[in-house]
Write an enzyme that holds these catalytic residues in place. Structure first.
Site, PDB file in Angstrom:
ATOM      1  N   CYS A  65       0.879  -1.172   0.000  1.00 44.00           N
ATOM      2  CA  CYS A  65       0.000   0.000   0.000  1.00 44.00           C
ATOM      3  C   CYS A  65       0.912   1.216   0.000  1.00 44.00           C
ATOM      4  O   CYS A  65       2.126   1.078  -0.149  1.00 44.00           O
ATOM      5  CB  CYS A  65      -0.989  -0.016   1.173  1.00 44.00           C
ATOM      6  SG  CYS A  65      -0.327   0.309   2.818  1.00 44.00           S
ATOM      7  N   HIS A  98      13.992 -15.090  11.869  1.00 42.85           N
ATOM      8  CA  HIS A  98      13.636 -15.047  13.282  1.00 42.85           C
ATOM      9  C   HIS A  98      12.142 -15.098  13.549  1.00 42.85           C
ATOM     10  O   HIS A  98      11.725 -15.527  14.630  1.00 42.85           O
ATOM     11  CB  HIS A  98      14.198 -13.784  13.938  1.00 42.85           C
ATOM     12  CG  HIS A  98      15.687 -13.758  13.965  1.00 42.85           C
ATOM     13  ND1 HIS A  98      16.388 -12.743  14.562  1.00 42.85           N
ATOM     14  CD2 HIS A  98      16.618 -14.606  13.471  1.00 42.85           C
ATOM     15  CE1 HIS A  98      17.684 -12.964  14.435  1.00 42.85           C
ATOM     16  NE2 HIS A  98      17.851 -14.098  13.766  1.00 42.85           N
TER      17      HIS A  98
END
Length: 140
Positions: A65, A98
């Site tokens: 966006c 992670h």
């Protein structure tokens, strides 16, 4: 690299979405729109992408966006989505290593095409490390 990657955007992300598809032709894209620069609502496209991942039509997703903020918030309302808004290759790599992010969000008005391409490439080609990170993912 994954077989199919869903991609969706609002009007503010349309140009970057199209640039990413052109820059990474080796990716099998599932384009969920929008298809132009006319004003649309980003939650609708985040929801389409989340639904496609839930249905198994794609393994990961890219959302764009204007800033990347709104569409990432909308995507993260879905419990099966871990969407990370990134601004550079390091955060794109780390969100996979992670956090096992399955959706990457970018800002069409804040991220240049070359950086965005590098971010998507890192996101699609980085594996989750598991181990000590898995217990944190489980808490989400």
């Amino acid at each position: 690299m994954l077989d199919t990657v869903a991609i969706a955007c609002d009007h503010g992300g349309f140009a970057l979405k199209e640039a990413l598809k052109a820059a990474l032709p080796e990716v099998s894209w599932l384009d969920l729109g929008t298809d132009g620069t006319g004003s649309v609502d980003y939650p609708d496209f985040a929801n389409k992408l989340a639904d496609a991942i839930k249905a198994g039509k794609a393994g990961r997703g890219i959302l764009v966006c204007g800033s990347g903020i709104g569409i990432s918030i909308a995507a993260n309302r879905h419990p099966h989505i871990r969407c990370a808004l990134v601004h550079d290759v390091t955060t794109a790599r780390l969100c996979r290593q992670h956090n096992d992010a399955n959706v990457l969000a970018l800002g069409g008005r804040t991220t240049g095409e070359a950086v965005a391409k590098d971010c998507v490439d890192a996101f699609l080609n980085t594996a989750f490390e598991g181990g000590r990170h898995q217990k944190r993912i489980d808490k989400l």
